[in-house]
Design a protein around this motif. Sequence first.
Motif, short mmCIF file in Angstrom:
data_model
loop_
_atom_site.label_atom_id
_atom_site.label_comp_id
_atom_site.label_asym_id
_atom_site.label_seq_id
_atom_site.Cartn_x
_atom_site.Cartn_y
_atom_site.Cartn_z
N SER A 77 -4.23 -5.98 -5.87
CA SER A 77 -2.47 -5.85 -5.18
C SER A 77 -2.73 -5.20 -3.99
O SER A 77 -1.28 -4.79 -3.82
CB SER A 77 -1.49 -4.99 -6.47
OG SER A 77 -2.29 -3.61 -6.32
N THR A 119 1.63 -6.30 4.69
CA THR A 119 1.49 -5.02 4.77
C THR A 119 1.38 -4.33 6.10
O THR A 119 2.18 -3.16 6.83
CB THR A 119 0.88 -4.58 3.55
OG1 THR A 119 1.85 -4.72 3.03
CG2 THR A 119 1.45 -2.24 3.50
N TYR A 152 -0.14 -12.77 -4.42
CA TYR A 152 1.00 -11.35 -3.68
C TYR A 152 1.33 -11.81 -2.39
O TYR A 152 1.63 -11.36 -1.73
CB TYR A 152 -0.31 -10.24 -2.99
CG TYR A 152 -1.39 -9.78 -4.75
CD1 TYR A 152 -0.25 -8.61 -5.34
CD2 TYR A 152 -1.59 -10.69 -5.55
CE1 TYR A 152 -1.01 -8.69 -6.46
CE2 TYR A 152 -2.96 -10.45 -6.07
CZ TYR A 152 -2.79 -9.48 -6.80
OH TYR A 152 -2.52 -8.52 -8.30
N LYS A 189 4.55 -10.95 -1.35
CA LYS A 189 4.83 -9.90 -0.62
C LYS A 189 4.62 -9.43 0.38
O LYS A 189 5.01 -8.96 0.85
CB LYS A 189 5.12 -8.44 -1.57
CG LYS A 189 3.43 -7.37 -1.33
CD LYS A 189 3.15 -6.28 -2.21
CE LYS A 189 2.08 -5.72 -2.70
NZ LYS A 189 1.24 -5.41 -1.65
N GLU A 190 3.17 -10.42 1.09
CA GLU A 190 2.53 -10.04 1.38
C GLU A 190 2.74 -11.30 2.75
O GLU A 190 2.21 -11.34 3.70
CB GLU A 190 0.59 -9.91 1.65
CG GLU A 190 0.32 -8.96 0.75
CD GLU A 190 0.61 -7.08 1.41
OE1 GLU A 190 0.84 -7.21 2.62
OE2 GLU A 190 0.82 -6.74 0.88
#
Length: 541
Positions: free
Chosen positions: A418, A425, A468, A470-471
């Motif tokens: 994760s 990020t 994932y 969010k990346e």
Amino acid sequence: MNRILYNAKVYIEKGTYAQAVLVEDGYIKDVGGNGDILKYKNGETQLMDCRGRTLIPGLNDSHLHLMQFGESLNQVQIEGVSSIGEMIKRCQVFMQEHPERVKSGLHAAGWNQDLFTDGGRLPTRHDLDEISTDIPIVLERVCGHIVTSNTKAIEILGIDGNSPQYPDGEFMLGEDGCPNGIFTGNACNVVKSIIPDFTMEERRQMLIQTMEYAVAHGLTSVQSNDVGTSFMDGPAAFAMFKELYDKGEALIRYRHQVCFNDLADFEKYLEEGVYKLGAENEDSWLKIGPLKLFKDGSLGARTALMTNGYVGDPDNHGLEWIKPEEMDRYCALAKKYGMQVVTHVIGDEAVRRTIESYEKTFEDGKNNLRHALNHCQITDEALLERIRQDDILVMAQPIFIDYDMKIVEELCGKELTSTSYAFGTLIHKGVHLSYGTDCPVEDCNPFPNIYMAVTRKNRQGEPRDGFYPKECVDVETAIDAYTTESAYAEFLEDRKGRIKKGYYADMVLLDRDIFTVDPMEIKDILPVMTMVGGKVVFEKI
């Protein structure tokens, strides 16, 4: 004489676009609306009507192996084979069709045991003996950190079950106590060295071939690790590159990332000035770049250096290619000569130990030499923050996620996964992060790479919400990573990677608008024109 490109959607920077560009003497002289730029037109002006197409800065792959890509185009194609049997058959057919090319040995790269449908095991010498027992055969895993040879190759090396292991690498033993043909780490280079090399003329032609492919896919610059890997004869390699560029045969800008046999070899290059061969001037298309080191292996080969080992195999911490003490000496010598260092790091422990070596070279706590982490795949929160605090560059390959999403949770666990491949990020934290492909590990075509960064989906569009997600990054951020951030890695951000006044006229005209198409289409985009230094090096008729 000048050139004007007009009626385009010109990407300047995030949220800013123009219509036209004035090019003169290899540089961008002005950018603006059609009327603003067309006023420069004179009797000698070359006009290019872009017909509303999107114009972006030339794309700059911050890490690949261009020469190795050329080699792969001239060898048996084993990438993506679905079984050991299929690989054997392809090699047998290649030998029948190209007897002169393999009369002294056969070498190829690209197999991946995780794609095999016949058990997923590593091929051994017994498998390769089915291809031939008369000539040495060496087949590389796609990552380049594991190779398999046949029995003939082992005989040429003169090793048996009692032979000492190679430094920073090993040959594996079978149940019979004899070498089974599998080599890892630096031992891969030893066994590969027994296959006769291409001639320099063959290599020159390969470079031209790969450059033609690169510009046809929108690359105008590459930062390439060839000397010390594909090219073991450094002086001859540097001289060949210089001749290629001096004759005007090269199509793209090229920056060397260089490996050395040992510390003494590195120091000799520095002290005798050979390392500077080819560094004509600050605007040369050919540049000598950073020292390239390898800290560990690869995730798929289970040789990435991991702090807590692998799930289900905690005692396997992977391979440490270069020990901390030796790496410290390399970095100290690089600091003495003001040289950047780029290090291959996959596992979290490799990242951590490399950062520790880098920190010892900082001046007043600052990474002034712009040392970089290449790949930087497996990380935890603390490592991500440490990279930010130290202002360490990251050269990332989002395209790796296409395959690695199948194995990373199984090998590293969901918690560590994760926070890994955390390229979004890192950018949000303000880290300088550039894109590359590590070609020929992946194709050097940049658009599937951009697609992967934007969607975090494989080529079939899965998983539906992204791996994932969010990346994920937006398209403008992905293009910036491929342009101005790659230029930053070269210390050229003041003149390269943007379509702005005073910058190099390196630009790519696309066949569709990358900013508005369905994200699934990004991977299929192709250039209709590629320009380097104001020169059109590719044009689709």
